[in-house]
Design an enzyme around this catalytic site. Structure first.
Site, PDB file in Angstrom:
ATOM      1  N   ARG A   1      28.592   7.061  -4.658  1.00 24.44           N
ATOM      2  CA  ARG A   1      28.192   6.482  -3.361  1.00 24.44           C
ATOM      3  C   ARG A   1      26.709   6.165  -3.357  1.00 24.44           C
ATOM      4  O   ARG A   1      26.284   5.157  -2.798  1.00 24.44           O
ATOM      5  CB  ARG A   1      28.578   7.449  -2.243  1.00 24.44           C
ATOM      6  CG  ARG A   1      28.539   6.816  -0.868  1.00 24.44           C
ATOM      7  CD  ARG A   1      29.200   7.687   0.165  1.00 24.44           C
ATOM      8  NE  ARG A   1      28.498   8.939   0.353  1.00 24.44           N
ATOM      9  CZ  ARG A   1      28.945   9.941   1.110  1.00 24.44           C
ATOM     10  NH1 ARG A   1      30.101   9.829   1.756  1.00 24.44           N
ATOM     11  NH2 ARG A   1      28.256  11.053   1.238  1.00 24.44           N
TER      12      ARG A   1
ATOM     13  N   LYS B   1      24.678   4.760   2.485  1.00 21.64           N
ATOM     14  CA  LYS B   1      23.921   5.827   3.130  1.00 21.64           C
ATOM     15  C   LYS B   1      22.432   5.479   3.076  1.00 21.64           C
ATOM     16  O   LYS B   1      21.637   6.123   2.371  1.00 21.64           O
ATOM     17  CB  LYS B   1      24.239   7.157   2.443  1.00 21.64           C
ATOM     18  CG  LYS B   1      24.259   8.318   3.396  1.00 21.64           C
ATOM     19  CD  LYS B   1      24.974   9.500   2.810  1.00 21.64           C
ATOM     20  CE  LYS B   1      24.622  10.784   3.500  1.00 21.64           C
ATOM     21  NZ  LYS B   1      24.933  10.868   4.928  1.00 21.64           N
TER      22      LYS B   1
ATOM     23  N   GLU C   1      33.145   5.123  13.515  1.00 23.67           N
ATOM     24  CA  GLU C   1      32.867   6.518  13.172  1.00 23.67           C
ATOM     25  C   GLU C   1      31.790   7.039  14.114  1.00 23.67           C
ATOM     26  O   GLU C   1      31.415   6.355  15.063  1.00 23.67           O
ATOM     27  CB  GLU C   1      32.451   6.628  11.704  1.00 23.67           C
ATOM     28  CG  GLU C   1      31.212   5.837  11.331  1.00 23.67           C
ATOM     29  CD  GLU C   1      30.793   6.093   9.884  1.00 23.67           C
ATOM     30  OE1 GLU C   1      31.023   7.190   9.365  1.00 23.67           O
ATOM     31  OE2 GLU C   1      30.208   5.174   9.291  1.00 23.67           O
TER      32      GLU C   1
END
Ligand SMILES: Cc1ncc(COP(=O)(O)O)c(C=O)c1O
Length: 341
Positions: free
Chosen positions: A82, A184, A220
């Site tokens: 990620r 992220k 989310e």
């Protein structure tokens, strides 16, 4: 190895400096060999790209002590992947995935005295991150970068049991279509601060973000993916190109299917159907699953049948199974548990 004299069960989620951290520098097109250092401070030029244009991304995972006394981390290879995706989206060089896992391993090993003992509920939080470090004044990517990993012991997420939380549907957006919601990037969190401070001031625990294009679909929260359970026990998670692919959520879907024999669906979830679910939770590294009891959508309240006292039965089973795998009571799928020592 002697543990530090820390009151493990009374730790909160706050930074405590530990002995060692990992640093690797990128210059002239290559990463150096990297090293562990005792110096917790970073000296940067005033015009460093990270300070001017927020060219930074990060990861978060935990190390903990299993029942049989080993120190382990959970699926660090997925954090490495990620972070590679985050770096690419931000025009940063990828820190090689095998070196990421090795860096995490080394830092945890060097700070083993700070890994909370089994049964304390506390963990060692691991924060890998990377930033553009050289001076940049025109808007362009940096040429030099630093990849670092530090650790800090953190307390149990739920003190005195997991109480369901109340969240609100947020009028601010988290991620634009084709934006950076799926990585992220530090910038995603900077811009969420206003909305979370506002939510807390109004008495809500978290913000539920909707898709910013149509505001009809569940995305989310600022730091966790949603998980819903239907009245006939199907586990449903929202699918969207603008949410962060939670490692916990992906692991829970696997657990639901392969350990609990439940049906799972990863699909678009419309706000209109949320009232029909039996259970709702937020999943992420911090809490594994945090139960949601109530969602406030402006003048409408959705109260889940699981109530405000405890987790719903399916979410509880998912929670117990995944934490059982992490703690070594239940056999883990191949490759999920990375043993440090
Ligand atoms: C926006 C966001 N969504 C979801 C998650 C949960 O992801 P994970 O399960 O990998 O911790 C996080 C935490 O990293 C997050 O910041």
């Amino acid at each position: 190895m002697e543990k530090k004299n820390i009151d493990w069960s009374n730790l909160g989620f706050a930074y405590m400096q530990t002995d060692k951290r990992y640093v690797s520098n990128y210059k002239d097109g290559a990463w150096d060999e990297g090293t562990l250092t005792s110096d917790a401070n970073i000296v940067l030029n005033e015009c460093a790209c990270v300070l001017q244009y927020a060219q930074t991304c990060f990861e978060g995972l935990k190390a903990y002590t299993t029942e049989d006394g080993h120190i382990v981390t959970f699926r660090p290879d997925l954090n490495a992947q990620r972070m590679a995706a985050s770096a690419q989206r931000l025009e940063m060089p990828v820190f090689p995935e095998d070196r990421f896992v090795e860096a995490v391993h080394k830092v945890v090993e060097a700070n083993a005295a700070y890994v909370p003992p089994y049964g304390s509920g506390a963990t060692l939080y691991i924060r890998p991150y990377m930033f553009g470090s050289n001076a940049v004044i025109g808007v362009k990517p940096a040429e030099e970068y630093q990849f670092r990993v530090f650790t800090t012991p953190v307390g149990p997420y739920f003190k005195g049991g997991a109480k369901p939380i109340t969240i609100r549907v947020c009028d601010y957006d988290r991620a634009a279509p084709h934006g950076t919601g799926h990585v992220k990037a530090g910038l995603n969190y900077a811009m969420s601060l206003y909305a979370i401070v506002d939510a807390h001031e109004k008495g809500f625990d978290e913000n539920m973000y909707l898709d910013s294009a149509t505001r009809t679909k569940v995305e989310e929260t600022g730091g966790a993916n949603f998980l819903f359970v239907t009245k006939d026990n199907t586990v449903v998670t929202p699918k969207s190109p603008t949410i962060l692919p939670s490692i916990t959520r992906r692991s829970l879907l696997y657990v639901a299917e392969h350990y609990l024999g439940l049906k799972t669906e990863e699909r678009e979830v419309y706000m209109d159907e949320v009232k029909d679910f039996a259970e709702c939770g937020l999943c992420g590294t911090a809490a594994v699953i945090s139960p949601v009891g109530k969602i406030v959508d402006h003048d409408r309240e959705i109260c889940f049948p699981s109530g405000m006292e405890k987790m719903g039965p399916v979410i509880q089973k998912l929670y117990d199974t995944l934490t059982g795998i992490q703690m070594g009571h239940i056999e883990a799928p191949e490759g999920w548990i990375h043993k440090i020592c």
